[in-house]
Design a protein around this motif. Structure first.
Motif, PDB file in Angstrom:
ATOM      1  N   MET A   1      18.507  20.416  45.236  1.00  0.00           N
ATOM      2  CA  MET A   1      19.332  20.694  46.408  1.00  0.00           C
ATOM      3  C   MET A   1      20.618  21.420  46.037  1.00  0.00           C
ATOM      4  SD  MET A   1      20.949  18.049  49.206  1.00  0.00           S
ATOM      5  CE  MET A   1      19.339  17.554  49.817  1.00  0.00           C
ATOM      6  N   SER A   2      21.283  20.998  44.975  1.00  0.00           N
ATOM      7  CA  SER A   2      22.560  21.604  44.607  1.00  0.00           C
ATOM      8  C   SER A   2      22.389  23.063  44.210  1.00  0.00           C
ATOM      9  CB  SER A   2      23.222  20.815  43.472  1.00  0.00           C
ATOM     10  OG  SER A   2      22.425  20.841  42.305  1.00  0.00           O
ATOM     11  N   LEU A   3      21.245  23.402  43.606  1.00  0.00           N
ATOM     12  CA  LEU A   3      21.000  24.796  43.227  1.00  0.00           C
ATOM     13  C   LEU A   3      20.946  25.689  44.464  1.00  0.00           C
ATOM     14  CD1 LEU A   3      18.854  26.359  40.556  1.00  0.00           C
ATOM     15  CD2 LEU A   3      18.149  26.845  42.894  1.00  0.00           C
ATOM     16  N   GLY A   4      20.247  25.232  45.505  1.00  0.00           N
ATOM     17  CA  GLY A   4      20.142  26.017  46.727  1.00  0.00           C
ATOM     18  C   GLY A   4      21.497  26.282  47.364  1.00  0.00           C
ATOM     19  N   TYR A   5      22.331  25.243  47.448  1.00  0.00           N
ATOM     20  CA  TYR A   5      23.640  25.414  48.070  1.00  0.00           C
ATOM     21  C   TYR A   5      24.589  26.220  47.190  1.00  0.00           C
ATOM     22  CZ  TYR A   5      22.554  22.379  51.988  1.00  0.00           C
ATOM     23  OH  TYR A   5      22.012  21.857  53.140  1.00  0.00           O
ATOM     24  N   ALA A   6      24.422  26.125  45.865  1.00  0.00           N
ATOM     25  CA  ALA A   6      25.255  26.932  44.971  1.00  0.00           C
ATOM     26  C   ALA A   6      24.930  28.417  45.082  1.00  0.00           C
ATOM     27  CB  ALA A   6      25.083  26.463  43.527  1.00  0.00           C
ATOM     28  N   LEU A   7      23.694  28.733  45.486  1.00  0.00           N
ATOM     29  CA  LEU A   7      23.293  30.131  45.655  1.00  0.00           C
ATOM     30  C   LEU A   7      23.611  30.660  47.048  1.00  0.00           C
ATOM     31  CD1 LEU A   7      19.830  30.241  43.839  1.00  0.00           C
ATOM     32  CD2 LEU A   7      21.982  31.273  43.100  1.00  0.00           C
ATOM     33  N   LEU A   8      24.111  29.813  47.922  1.00  0.00           N
ATOM     34  CA  LEU A   8      24.369  30.230  49.300  1.00  0.00           C
ATOM     35  C   LEU A   8      25.452  31.308  49.360  1.00  0.00           C
ATOM     36  CD1 LEU A   8      23.877  29.988  52.299  1.00  0.00           C
ATOM     37  CD2 LEU A   8      25.372  27.974  52.349  1.00  0.00           C
TER      38      LEU A   8
ATOM     39  N   ALA B   1      19.739  39.741  47.133  1.00  0.00           N
ATOM     40  CA  ALA B   1      19.817  38.654  48.108  1.00  0.00           C
ATOM     41  C   ALA B   1      18.426  38.140  48.457  1.00  0.00           C
ATOM     42  CB  ALA B   1      20.548  39.127  49.364  1.00  0.00           C
ATOM     43  N   PHE B   2      17.477  39.060  48.631  1.00  0.00           N
ATOM     44  CA  PHE B   2      16.099  38.676  48.946  1.00  0.00           C
ATOM     45  C   PHE B   2      15.497  37.840  47.811  1.00  0.00           C
ATOM     46  CE2 PHE B   2      11.517  39.659  48.640  1.00  0.00           C
ATOM     47  CZ  PHE B   2      11.099  39.101  49.847  1.00  0.00           C
ATOM     48  N   LEU B   3      15.741  38.242  46.567  1.00  0.00           N
ATOM     49  CA  LEU B   3      15.226  37.484  45.426  1.00  0.00           C
ATOM     50  C   LEU B   3      15.855  36.093  45.354  1.00  0.00           C
ATOM     51  CD1 LEU B   3      15.193  40.305  42.716  1.00  0.00           C
ATOM     52  CD2 LEU B   3      13.238  39.360  43.973  1.00  0.00           C
ATOM     53  N   LEU B   4      17.143  36.000  45.685  1.00  0.00           N
ATOM     54  CA  LEU B   4      17.809  34.694  45.681  1.00  0.00           C
ATOM     55  C   LEU B   4      17.254  33.788  46.779  1.00  0.00           C
ATOM     56  CD1 LEU B   4      21.555  35.617  45.005  1.00  0.00           C
ATOM     57  CD2 LEU B   4      19.844  34.724  43.410  1.00  0.00           C
ATOM     58  N   VAL B   5      16.923  34.385  47.929  1.00  0.00           N
ATOM     59  CA  VAL B   5      16.298  33.597  48.998  1.00  0.00           C
ATOM     60  C   VAL B   5      14.970  33.030  48.524  1.00  0.00           C
ATOM     61  CG1 VAL B   5      15.262  33.700  51.291  1.00  0.00           C
ATOM     62  CG2 VAL B   5      17.463  34.791  50.888  1.00  0.00           C
TER      63      VAL B   5
ATOM     64  N   ILE C   1      14.171  32.299  45.457  1.00  0.00           N
ATOM     65  CA  ILE C   1      14.477  31.218  44.515  1.00  0.00           C
ATOM     66  C   ILE C   1      14.882  29.956  45.266  1.00  0.00           C
ATOM     67  CG2 ILE C   1      16.067  30.475  42.696  1.00  0.00           C
ATOM     68  CD1 ILE C   1      16.093  33.364  41.700  1.00  0.00           C
ATOM     69  N   ILE C   2      15.682  30.125  46.325  1.00  0.00           N
ATOM     70  CA  ILE C   2      16.099  28.974  47.126  1.00  0.00           C
ATOM     71  C   ILE C   2      14.893  28.303  47.769  1.00  0.00           C
ATOM     72  CG2 ILE C   2      17.366  28.267  49.200  1.00  0.00           C
ATOM     73  CD1 ILE C   2      19.430  30.450  48.511  1.00  0.00           C
ATOM     74  N   LEU C   3      13.972  29.111  48.305  1.00  0.00           N
ATOM     75  CA  LEU C   3      12.781  28.563  48.954  1.00  0.00           C
ATOM     76  C   LEU C   3      11.881  27.841  47.955  1.00  0.00           C
ATOM     77  CD1 LEU C   3      11.851  31.449  51.406  1.00  0.00           C
ATOM     78  CD2 LEU C   3      12.608  29.152  52.039  1.00  0.00           C
ATOM     79  N   ILE C   4      11.784  28.382  46.748  1.00  0.00           N
ATOM     80  CA  ILE C   4      10.899  27.803  45.742  1.00  0.00           C
ATOM     81  C   ILE C   4      11.532  26.584  45.074  1.00  0.00           C
ATOM     82  CG2 ILE C   4       9.794  28.221  43.504  1.00  0.00           C
ATOM     83  CD1 ILE C   4       9.455  31.143  44.388  1.00  0.00           C
ATOM     84  N   ALA C   5      12.802  26.721  44.698  1.00  0.00           N
ATOM     85  CA  ALA C   5      13.418  25.682  43.860  1.00  0.00           C
ATOM     86  C   ALA C   5      14.448  24.825  44.582  1.00  0.00           C
ATOM     87  CB  ALA C   5      14.087  26.336  42.646  1.00  0.00           C
ATOM     88  N   GLY C   6      14.991  25.312  45.695  1.00  0.00           N
ATOM     89  CA  GLY C   6      16.065  24.588  46.357  1.00  0.00           C
ATOM     90  C   GLY C   6      15.604  23.862  47.603  1.00  0.00           C
TER      91      GLY C   6
END
Length: 388
Positions: free
Chosen positions: A164-171, A189-193, A195-200
């Motif tokens: 969870m913290s990884l997803g919010y840190a990438l926000l 930004a698309f690649l980070l999204v 990563i958030i979907l997969i790992a966050g």
């Protein structure tokens, strides 16, 4: 003043601005590094947490005096206000003292307030935006390392990929790349999204989607709206295929699975916390119980909802009044902003508010001070606020 002294002063001021900007944004890469170190087994959880705290404290200690020096009156006023709030909260309920002395001193006074003071002390805002880009790129590198380690089986401390913290840190990095609108940053930004979907967690996806829709529907052109509709159709059609491909590759994303199964609205047990706080609010609806009171009622845990936390802290009279005044003031301010200022303000609102509706606490959060600081700076610009 001689020319050489003026040049030296200007150089020192710019250096101070760079350091203050780093202080404001350093939490994002530190949080990502902490997650990477822990999940990869590179470092023990206690040591990774200690390094993150030490990095935060070092940044604050080194620069808080510069922020106070540049805004002495505001600094004194803010710390005096929080002293009154803490004293009033202890008067309302002595049990609040435990959490005021721990979280209040450590996070509110020594992290949140310094971030606010550091931000409003930056003289050249362009320097902040420069540093924000560098911090976002650094955060992206850490995120790429994180997902690469997972895909190569090196995340030794993880049973499944969910952080969870990884997803919010990438926000913030994701929203900031979207703010720039350049194609290379939109790709990142698309690649980070992804990563958030997969790992966050699914939480950060909501403000990201809201900011995207704001840019295309509200601030965008007719062409933007057309391509937005096409993109949404494509995403909906390809969603099952993406889930299947990830399963074939051995990637089991909790967030994507929940979305596919239609249980994305699961509250992960937060309703139990909400129910306890609601009962207490109804028992004392007028005055509330003071700051950190939700920790008292929840056994040391915050209630995971901004509005409920405000209601239990300040009651059902002062809280709606504060929210109404804030809403009217922001609406009044937004009418004076240019396109870029409005876009960045909306970025900060979406960065700070939605996460606090399901996680964290406004008393210890490092995103709220950034939002309040930017509103303060815009107010000084458009309403000619002066402190003497």
């Amino acid at each position: 003043m001689s020319l050489s002294l003026k040049i030296k002063k200007d150089s020192l001021d710019r250096l101070g601005d760079y350091l203050l900007a780093i202080t404001v944004l350093v939490q994002y890469p530190l949080t990502l590094l902490q997650s990477f170190w822990i999940d990869s087994g590179t470092m023990a959880e206690e040591m990774a947490g200690l390094i993150r705290v030490a990095g935060s404290v070092l940044a604050v200690v080194c620069l808080i005096f510069l922020g106070i020096k540049r805004n002495l009156v505001v600094s004194l006023a803010v710390y005096f206000l929080w002293t009154l709030i803490f004293a009033h909260s202890i008067f309302l309920q002595m049990a609040n003292l435990e959490y005021i002395m721990s979280e209040g001193i450590r996070f509110t006074l020594c992290t949140a307030v310094p971030i606010f003071l550091s931000f409003i002390s930056i003289k050249e805002l362009r320097i902040f935006f420069q540093v924000a880009l560098y911090i976002s790129l650094l955060s992206t590198v850490v995120a790429f390392f994180y997902i690469a380690y997972y895909l190569t089986g090196q995340m030794t401390m993880m049973d499944d990929i969910y952080n969870m913290s990884l997803g919010y840190a990438l926000l913030f990095p994701t929203l900031y790349f979207m703010y720039h609108k350049k194609m290379k940053f939109l790709v990142i930004a698309f690649l980070l999204v992804l990563i958030i979907l997969i790992a966050g967690s699914r939480g950060p996806v909501v403000p990201i989607l809201a900011y995207f829709l704001l840019q295309k529907l509200v601030l965008g052109t007719l062409r933007d709206r057309f391509w937005l509709i096409m993109l949404l159709v494509l995403v909906l059609l390809s969603f099952p295929v993406v889930i299947s491909l990830l399963d074939d590759w051995g990637i089991n994303s909790r967030t994507l699975t929940m979305l596919a199964e239609g249980v994305a609205d699961s509250d992960s047990g937060r309703s139990v916390l909400y129910d306890k706080v609601v009962v207490k609010i109804l028992e004392s609806p007028l005055l509330g119980y003071g700051v950190f009171s939700d920790r008292v009622f929840e056994g040391g845990v915050y209630c995971h909802n901004l509005f409920l936390e405000l209601l239990v802290d300040f009651g059902c009279v002062l809280t709606p009044l504060m929210l109404l005044i804030s809403f009217v003031y922001l609406s009044f301010l937004m009418k004076r902003l240019d396109g870029l200022e409005l876009s960045f303000l909306m970025l900060l609102i979406l960065l700070a508010i939605p996460p606090l509706l399901v996680s964290s606490s406004y008393l210890i959060d490092f995103r709220i001070p950034l939002l309040i600081g930017y509103v303060y700076m815009l107010s000084k610009k458009y309403f000619k606020i002066k402190w003497h």
